[in-house]
Design an enzyme around this catalytic site. Structure first.
Site, PDB file in Angstrom:
ATOM      1  N   THR A 254       0.872  -1.184   0.000  1.00 23.86           N
ATOM      2  CA  THR A 254       0.000   0.000   0.000  1.00 23.86           C
ATOM      3  C   THR A 254       0.904   1.229   0.000  1.00 23.86           C
ATOM      4  O   THR A 254       2.059   1.148   0.435  1.00 23.86           O
ATOM      5  CB  THR A 254      -0.882   0.040   1.252  1.00 23.86           C
ATOM      6  OG1 THR A 254      -0.021   0.097   2.392  1.00 23.86           O
ATOM      7  CG2 THR A 254      -1.770  -1.174   1.354  1.00 23.86           C
TER       8      THR A 254
ATOM      9  N   GLU B 145      -5.923  -3.728  -0.541  1.00 24.19           N
ATOM     10  CA  GLU B 145      -6.279  -4.861   0.320  1.00 24.19           C
ATOM     11  C   GLU B 145      -7.462  -5.662  -0.228  1.00 24.19           C
ATOM     12  O   GLU B 145      -7.749  -6.751   0.251  1.00 24.19           O
ATOM     13  CB  GLU B 145      -6.648  -4.365   1.737  1.00 24.19           C
ATOM     14  CG  GLU B 145      -5.483  -3.861   2.561  1.00 24.19           C
ATOM     15  CD  GLU B 145      -5.186  -2.384   2.351  1.00 24.19           C
ATOM     16  OE1 GLU B 145      -5.533  -1.841   1.277  1.00 24.19           O
ATOM     17  OE2 GLU B 145      -4.590  -1.770   3.255  1.00 24.19           O
TER      18      GLU B 145
ATOM     19  N   LYS C  40     -15.237  17.523  11.006  1.00 26.43           N
ATOM     20  CA  LYS C  40     -16.337  17.503  11.969  1.00 26.43           C
ATOM     21  C   LYS C  40     -16.729  18.934  12.276  1.00 26.43           C
ATOM     22  O   LYS C  40     -15.956  19.693  12.819  1.00 26.43           O
ATOM     23  CB  LYS C  40     -15.903  16.800  13.259  1.00 26.43           C
ATOM     24  CG  LYS C  40     -15.576  15.341  13.045  1.00 26.43           C
ATOM     25  CD  LYS C  40     -15.603  14.563  14.354  1.00 26.43           C
ATOM     26  CE  LYS C  40     -15.371  13.095  14.091  1.00 26.43           C
ATOM     27  NZ  LYS C  40     -14.008  12.635  14.289  1.00 26.43           N
TER      28      LYS C  40
ATOM     29  N   TRP D 156     -20.701  15.625  10.096  1.00 33.20           N
ATOM     30  CA  TRP D 156     -19.567  15.446   9.192  1.00 33.20           C
ATOM     31  C   TRP D 156     -19.823  16.144   7.869  1.00 33.20           C
ATOM     32  O   TRP D 156     -20.885  16.002   7.268  1.00 33.20           O
ATOM     33  CB  TRP D 156     -19.331  13.957   8.923  1.00 33.20           C
ATOM     34  CG  TRP D 156     -18.793  13.216  10.100  1.00 33.20           C
ATOM     35  CD1 TRP D 156     -18.320  13.757  11.263  1.00 33.20           C
ATOM     36  CD2 TRP D 156     -18.660  11.794  10.231  1.00 33.20           C
ATOM     37  NE1 TRP D 156     -17.900  12.758  12.108  1.00 33.20           N
ATOM     38  CE2 TRP D 156     -18.096  11.547  11.509  1.00 33.20           C
ATOM     39  CE3 TRP D 156     -18.941  10.713   9.395  1.00 33.20           C
ATOM     40  CZ2 TRP D 156     -17.818  10.263  11.967  1.00 33.20           C
ATOM     41  CZ3 TRP D 156     -18.668   9.437   9.851  1.00 33.20           C
ATOM     42  CH2 TRP D 156     -18.116   9.209  11.120  1.00 33.20           C
TER      43      TRP D 156
HETATM   44  P1  ADP Z   1      -5.355   2.257  -4.905  1.00 34.49           P
HETATM   45  O1  ADP Z   1      -4.149   3.089  -4.797  1.00 34.49           O
HETATM   46  O2  ADP Z   1      -5.174   0.977  -5.599  1.00 34.49           O
HETATM   47  O3  ADP Z   1      -6.535   3.021  -5.378  1.00 34.49           O
HETATM   48  P2  ADP Z   1      -5.202   2.293  -2.208  1.00 34.49           P
HETATM   49  O4  ADP Z   1      -5.284   1.098  -1.357  1.00 34.49           O
HETATM   50  O5  ADP Z   1      -3.941   3.070  -2.264  1.00 34.49           O
HETATM   51  O6  ADP Z   1      -5.664   1.751  -3.542  1.00 34.49           O
HETATM   52  O7  ADP Z   1      -6.318   3.333  -1.895  1.00 34.49           O
HETATM   53  C1  ADP Z   1      -7.626   2.947  -1.652  1.00 34.49           C
HETATM   54  C2  ADP Z   1      -8.416   4.148  -1.242  1.00 34.49           C
HETATM   55  O8  ADP Z   1      -8.617   5.017  -2.351  1.00 34.49           O
HETATM   56  C3  ADP Z   1      -9.791   3.795  -0.783  1.00 34.49           C
HETATM   57  O9  ADP Z   1      -9.806   3.328   0.539  1.00 34.49           O
HETATM   58  C4  ADP Z   1     -10.509   5.144  -0.948  1.00 34.49           C
HETATM   59  O10 ADP Z   1     -10.230   6.014   0.111  1.00 34.49           O
HETATM   60  C5  ADP Z   1      -9.852   5.709  -2.188  1.00 34.49           C
HETATM   61  N1  ADP Z   1     -10.699   5.465  -3.354  1.00 34.49           N
HETATM   62  C6  ADP Z   1     -10.603   4.492  -4.263  1.00 34.49           C
HETATM   63  N2  ADP Z   1     -11.556   4.605  -5.202  1.00 34.49           N
HETATM   64  C7  ADP Z   1     -12.297   5.679  -4.875  1.00 34.49           C
HETATM   65  C8  ADP Z   1     -13.440   6.324  -5.442  1.00 34.49           C
HETATM   66  N3  ADP Z   1     -14.017   5.911  -6.553  1.00 34.49           N
HETATM   67  N4  ADP Z   1     -13.927   7.400  -4.803  1.00 34.49           N
HETATM   68  C9  ADP Z   1     -13.360   7.863  -3.676  1.00 34.49           C
HETATM   69  N5  ADP Z   1     -12.291   7.312  -3.101  1.00 34.49           N
HETATM   70  C10 ADP Z   1     -11.748   6.232  -3.687  1.00 34.49           C
END
Ligand code: ADP
Length: 542
Positions: free
Chosen positions: A185, A330, A438, A443
Site C-alpha cells: 500500500t 487490500e 467535523k 460530518w
Molecule cells: P489504490 O491506490 O489501488 O486506489 P489504495 O489502497 O492506495 O488503492 O487506496 C484505496 C483508497 O482510495 C480507498 O480506501 C478510498 O479512500 C480511495 N478510493 C478508491 N476509489 C475511490 C473512489 N471511486 N472514490 C473515492 N475514493 C476512492
C-alpha cells in the site's frame, strides 16, 4: 459429506493456458518502452512466460521466493508476471512512484531476490541499488541493442537472459492458496504494508471483475488497462482479459492524452480503466483536437472519486459509459462498481449522474456494511454515514510479515473509508476516516466539495481540509490549483458552489496553491496539506 467434484486448483497460470489454447491467435498490442508498437499473441506470451519460469528456476528461484518488477504495462511485464507466478514464486510489483526510502524499505522487507526493471526506471534503481542487499540479479527489460550504460551490478538484458532458456517446462504444482503476488500500500502514514495475494484470490477476483455488472469483458473486446500493473493488479485486468480471450492493449509509458488517444483509436479499444487524472488528460486532448471516441464503449474510473464533469462529458459528449468504481489494494482491489441496474436503468439527466457519482454496489464475492463509532450496524438509507467494512475471498486477512490483527471477530475489514449505502445497495464514499471534517457534531464530506469545485471554470484541482474552529470544532478550507492562465478568484469558486452543496458545508476560506501534493497512487496527500496549512486562521468576512 463432501462433494464429489474435481480438486481443480485455481492457480493463475491456468488462465494463461486457457487463453493460449482457446484464444492463442488473439493479440496483445504494446506501446514498447523503446518506442514502436509491438504485436504478440497469447500463444507467444505463454511460451515466453514458460521460458521465464524455467530461467528463474535455473537461477535457483522456487516456491515462495519474491521477485520484484518495476515496470509499465507491457507484454514483457505480463510474461514475467505469469512466469514468476506459474513457477510458484511471488511477483512483487513495485510502484516506481514511491519515494526512494519507501522503495528501499519494501524491497528489503519483501527480501526480493531479483529485480526486473524497465528502461525508464533504471536511474531510480541505480540510486538505491547499494541499499538492496537481497537482490542477486537485475534484469533490464529490453534487448542488447537498447542496453543503457548502467552502474547496476549483476545486470543482464531481458532478451539475452530469456534467449538462454526455452519453453520446455511444466508449471509448478502447488495449492491454490499459495501466495502469488505482493503489492505494498502507498503508506501515507508509516511504512507501506505488504498485501499478499494468493492464486485463489486472484482467480476469483478476476472472475468477479468479469461479471457483466463490473467490466463484463467478452472475447470480442479490446481492453486497454491504463491503470498500472503495479497499482493493485491493474484492477484485475491482466487476469480477467486473458480469461475472457479479449485482446490486451498495453500502453507502456505513454500515459498522456495523445498516446492514450492513439491506442484507443488505432486498436479500436472497447473498454479501458484508469484513475480520474488520466481521463482529464485525455478529455483535454480530445477537446483541443476536436476528436471523437467512436469505438470506446465503457470505462472504469476509480482510485479516487470521479468528478461530475467527467461523467457528464464522457457520457453525453462522447457516448462512453462511465463505470465508477471503488476499491483498495487490500481488496485486490475492486470493491464496488456503479453500473445501473434493473431498478435504476430508467434514471435520466441529473438523477442518473447523481447515482453515477456514488461509488456503486458490490458484485458477488464482496460483502460490505457501515457501522458507527461504537460498532453498531447502520441502516442502508443513503444518508447515514459510517465506517465502511468489507469481507470476501479476495480481501486481506493480514499484512505480510505483520502480527497486527486487521479483522474483527466476524472477519470484517475496516477500509478506513467513511460512506453511506442507499436502499438499492449503492455506496457513496464521503471521506477517509482520517480526513473527515467535523463541524458542529456533523460530518462534512470533503470529497463532495472537491468534486463540485473542479466543475468550476478555471479550477484544475481542489482539496478540502478541516481547520480548527473555536465554535464548530472544524470548518472546511478549500485549496485550489488553478488551470494554466486562469485567474479564477475565491469569490468565483464560492459563487459556483452556492446552491450545489449544503449551505453549512460552504468553505470558510479559499486558498490558491501552485501545486497539490499527491501520493504514489495519485491521491491528494491531505496530511501534507494539513501540515502546510497548520495554524491557518480564516479571515473575518468583509
Ligand atoms: P489504490 O491506490 O489501488 O486506489 P489504495 O489502497 O492506495 O488503492 O487506496 C484505496 C483508497 O482510495 C480507498 O480506501 C478510498 O479512500 C480511495 N478510493 C478508491 N476509489 C475511490 C473512489 N471511486 N472514490 C473515492 N475514493 C476512492
Amino acid at each position: 459429506m463432501l462433494g464429489l467434484m474435481q480438486d481443480y486448483q485455481l492457480t493463475v497460470q491456468t488462465i494463461l493456458d486457457h487463453a493460449a489454447l482457446n484464444h492463442g491467435e488473439r493479440e496483445m498490442v504494446t506501446r514498447s518502452i523503446e518506442g514502436p508498437i509491438r504485436r504478440t499473441t497469447y500463444q507467444d506470451i505463454r511460451e515466453r512466460a514458460l521460458c521465464v519460469a524455467k530461467a528463474l528456476q535455473k537461477e535457483g528461484i522456487g516456491i515462495g521466493d519474491r521477485i520484484a518488477t518495476m515496470a509499465w504495462n507491457t507484454d514483457r511485464h505480463v510474461e514475467i508476471w505469469y512466469g514468476i507466478m506459474g513457477l510458484g514464486a511471488i511477483c512483487h510489483t513495485v510502484n516506481p512512484r514511491l519515494f526512494a526510502e519507501q522503495l528501499v524499505y519494501i524491497v528489503n522487507h519483501a527480501e526480493d531476490k531479483m529485480l526486473f526493471v524497465d528502461l525508464t526506471f533504471v536511474p531510480i534503481v541505480e540510486a538505491i541499488a547499494d541499499k538492496l542487499p537481497t537482490i542477486q540479479k537485475y534484469i533490464i527489460m529490453t534487448d542488447d541493442a537498447h542496453m543503457p550504460e548502467t552502474s547496476l551490478p549483476n545486470v543482464i538484458t531481458y532478451e539475452t537472459w530469456l534467449a538462454a532458456s526455452d519453453a520446455d517446462f511444466t508449471w509448478g504444482v502447488f495449492d491454490e492458496n499459495t501466495a502469488s503476488s505482493l503489492c505494498y500500500t502507498s503508506g501515507t502514514t508509516g511504512n507501506p504494508k505488504g498485501v499478499l495475494y494468493s492464486h485463489r484470490s486472484n482467480v476469483l477476483h478476476g472472475l468477479m471483475c468479469n461479471q457483466p455488472d463490473v467490466l463484463g469483458i467478452n472475447s470480442n473486446d479490446n481492453i486497454l488497462p491504463i491503470v498500472p500493473m503495479f497499482h493493485a493488479n491493474a484492477w484485475a485486468i491482466t487476469y480477467a482479459v486473458p480469461a475472457a480471450g479479449a485482446s490486451l492493449i498495453m500502453p507502456g509509458a505513454g500515459m498522456d492524452g495523445k498516446s492514450i488517444y492513439e491506442l484507443l483509436d488505432s486498436e479500436k479499444v472497447s473498454a479501458s480503466a484508469a484513475v480520474p487524472t488520466v481521463w482529464l488528460g485525455l478529455l483535454q486532448y480530445l477537446e483541443e483536437n476536436d476528436l471523437a471516441l467512436p469505438y470506446l464503449d465503457r470505462v472504469l474510473i476509480g482510485g479516487a472519486a470521479c468528478p461530475r464533469m467527467m461523467i457528464e462529458t464522457l457520457e453525453n459528449k462522447y457516448d462512453v459509459e462511465v463505470i465508477h468504481g471503488w476499491g483498495m489494494t487490500e481488496m485486490s482491489p475492486v470493491g464496488t462498481t456503479g453500473k445501473l441496474k434493473h431498478a435504476t436503468e430508467h434514471l435520466r439527466g441529473d438523477e442518473r449522474v447523481k447515482l453515477k457519482l456514488r461509488q456503486g454496489r458490490t458484485p458477488y464475492m464482496v460483502e460490505m456494511k457501515i457501522i458507527d463509532d461504537e460498532g453498531n450496524d447502520l441502516p442502508r438509507d443513503g444518508a447515514t454515514s459510517g465506517h465502511l467494512l468489507v469481507r470476501g475471498p479476495a480481501i486481506s486477512k493480514a499484512y505480510f510479515k505483520h502480527d497486527e490483527e486487521i479483522l474483527d471477530q466476524d472477519d470484517w475489514f475496516d477500509t478506513g473509508d467513511i460512506a453511506n449505502i442507499d436502499e438499492l445497495g449503492y455506496m457513496q464514499i464521503t471521506d477517509r476516516d482520517k480526513d473527515v471534517i467535523k463541524s458542529g457534531g456533523e460530518w462534512i464530506s470533503s470529497i463532495e466539495i472537491e468534486n463540485t469545485a473542479v466543475g468550476c471554470e478555471g479550477v484544475a484541482e481542489a482539496a478540502v481540509i478541516g481547520i480548527a474552529h473555536p465554535k464548530w470544532t472544524e470548518r472546511p478550507l478549500l485549496i485550489i490549483l488553478r488551470k494554466e492562465d486562469s485567474e479564477v478568484s475565491a469569490a468565483d469558486v464560492l459563487a459556483y458552489l452556492d446552491g450545489k452543496i449544503a449551505t453549512w458545508w460552504m468553505p470558510d476560506g479559499v486558498e490558491f496553491v501552485d501545486e497539490i501534493p499527491h501520493t504514489a497512487t495519485g491521491k491528494i496527500q491531505k496530511m501534507t496539506l494539513r501540515e502546510q496549512f497548520g495554524g491557518y486562521a480564516f479571515k473575518a468576512p468583509d
